[in-house]
Design a protein around this motif. Structure first.
Motif, mmCIF file in Angstrom:
data_model
loop_
_atom_site.group_PDB
_atom_site.id
_atom_site.type_symbol
_atom_site.label_atom_id
_atom_site.label_comp_id
_atom_site.label_asym_id
_atom_site.label_seq_id
_atom_site.Cartn_x
_atom_site.Cartn_y
_atom_site.Cartn_z
ATOM 1 N N LYS A 154 44.043 -50.013 47.851
ATOM 2 C CA LYS A 154 44.519 -48.722 47.355
ATOM 3 C C LYS A 154 45.969 -48.487 47.781
ATOM 4 O O LYS A 154 46.383 -48.859 48.881
ATOM 5 C CB LYS A 154 43.632 -47.600 47.887
ATOM 6 C CG LYS A 154 42.162 -47.735 47.505
ATOM 7 C CD LYS A 154 41.956 -47.598 46.017
ATOM 8 C CE LYS A 154 40.469 -47.589 45.670
ATOM 9 N NZ LYS A 154 40.230 -47.443 44.217
ATOM 10 N N ASP A 169 47.009 -44.259 44.097
ATOM 11 C CA ASP A 169 45.671 -43.672 44.086
ATOM 12 C C ASP A 169 45.639 -42.333 44.829
ATOM 13 O O ASP A 169 44.737 -41.529 44.618
ATOM 14 C CB ASP A 169 44.677 -44.634 44.746
ATOM 15 C CG ASP A 169 44.654 -45.988 44.065
ATOM 16 O OD1 ASP A 169 44.051 -46.088 42.985
ATOM 17 O OD2 ASP A 169 45.272 -46.936 44.600
ATOM 18 N N GLN A 179 44.940 -39.523 41.326
ATOM 19 C CA GLN A 179 43.587 -38.996 41.498
ATOM 20 C C GLN A 179 43.470 -38.004 42.655
ATOM 21 O O GLN A 179 42.816 -36.972 42.547
ATOM 22 C CB GLN A 179 42.606 -40.155 41.720
ATOM 23 C CG GLN A 179 41.147 -39.740 41.873
ATOM 24 C CD GLN A 179 40.539 -39.164 40.599
ATOM 25 O OE1 GLN A 179 41.049 -39.381 39.512
ATOM 26 N NE2 GLN A 179 39.454 -38.421 40.753
ATOM 27 N N HIS A 180 44.097 -38.311 43.771
ATOM 28 C CA HIS A 180 43.974 -37.483 44.975
ATOM 29 C C HIS A 180 45.369 -37.017 45.393
ATOM 30 O O HIS A 180 46.254 -37.843 45.645
ATOM 31 C CB HIS A 180 43.325 -38.266 46.108
ATOM 32 C CG HIS A 180 42.021 -38.892 45.737
ATOM 33 N ND1 HIS A 180 40.843 -38.177 45.633
ATOM 34 C CD2 HIS A 180 41.698 -40.180 45.424
ATOM 35 C CE1 HIS A 180 39.857 -38.986 45.288
ATOM 36 N NE2 HIS A 180 40.351 -40.207 45.148
ATOM 37 N N LYS A 223 43.988 -31.537 45.621
ATOM 38 C CA LYS A 223 43.344 -31.997 44.382
ATOM 39 C C LYS A 223 42.448 -33.185 44.741
ATOM 40 O O LYS A 223 42.931 -34.220 45.199
ATOM 41 C CB LYS A 223 44.396 -32.429 43.352
ATOM 42 C CG LYS A 223 43.799 -33.103 42.111
ATOM 43 C CD LYS A 223 44.885 -33.693 41.246
ATOM 44 C CE LYS A 223 44.320 -34.557 40.128
ATOM 45 N NZ LYS A 223 45.392 -35.231 39.329
ATOM 46 N N ASN A 224 41.151 -32.989 44.573
ATOM 47 C CA ASN A 224 40.168 -34.042 44.861
ATOM 48 C C ASN A 224 40.254 -34.559 46.295
ATOM 49 O O ASN A 224 40.096 -35.754 46.554
ATOM 50 C CB ASN A 224 40.318 -35.212 43.876
ATOM 51 C CG ASN A 224 40.015 -34.808 42.440
ATOM 52 O OD1 ASN A 224 39.157 -33.962 42.195
ATOM 53 N ND2 ASN A 224 40.729 -35.400 41.494
#
Length: 215
Positions: A2, A56, A106-107, A146-147
């Motif tokens: 990642k 990621d 995503q995060h 976020k996430n």
């Protein structure tokens, strides 16, 4: 493996914490890094990196100069008129925050002190202090997430010493000792901004340890 972007970080505190856990973390800032690992540093535009599609997770520290509520007094001139340049700088700083929040990653975590992000975009998901992670210091640190889960305190200690003093304008003030001493040591406005925005080690370790678990 990642990929993690630590945007607007020259100190590499969080970058190194992730690296110690085996992740490919990269700091990115317009300034050269001061953390001792230029091989992990991207000196350039954080916006371009955030929208590169390579990452990621992103933890971003947008400059707070025009966002922090402590600077609100500079929005008006001494005669009470609007400081239009300052208002424009604030608007551009908020646009940068919005761009970071909506990056295709995503995060995401956006970090800032108490700021106009809360009133102009949305309230933070949580507010933490270094003393919640083992460092005896108070520093209101807001996160917009976020996430990602809220950070859990790892070692709550004393809040640290405070200094009371009279400013050059005769105003009584109270500041955390670490902040007061950092400003006293700073030799330029740039150095003052760097010292003021430091990430304490305990919080950096907690960020890396807890948020890496979502990857």
């Amino acid at each position: 493996m990642k990929e993690i972007l630590i945007a607007c970080e020259e100190s590499q505190a969080i970058t190194k914490a992730f690296r110690e856990l085996g992740y490919n973390a990269y700091s990115c800032d317009l300034l050269p890094c001061s953390g001792g690992h230029p091989e992990w540093h991207i000196q350039g535009d954080a916006f371009q990196e955030a929208y590169s599609g390579k990452y990621d997770m992103m933890i971003a520290h947008p400059p707070c100069t025009y966002l922090a509520v402590s600077g609100a007094r500079w929005l008006y001139n001494k005669d009470g008129s609007r400081n239009e340049e300052r208002w424009q700088n604030q608007a551009e700083a908020l646009d940068f925050v919005r761009d970071l929040m909506t990056a295709p990653i995503q995060h995401i975590a956006i970090e800032n002190p108490i700021s106009v992000i809360s009133s102009q975009i949305r309230k933070p998901d949580q507010i933490v202090h270094p003393y919640m992670f083992g460092d005896k210091a108070s520093k209101s640190t807001c996160f917009w997430l976020k996430n990602l889960p809220k950070l859990e305190p790892t070692n709550i200690v004393e809040k640290g010493e405070f200094i009371e003093f009279i400013s050059k304008k005769g105003v009584k003030k109270r500041q955390p000792r670490w902040y007061y001493e950092a400003l006293a040591k700073a030799k330029s406005p740039e150095e003052r901004r760097t010292l003021r925005s430091k990430t304490f080690q305990g919080m950096a370790d907690a960020i890396a340890d807890q948020w890496s678990k979502v990857l």
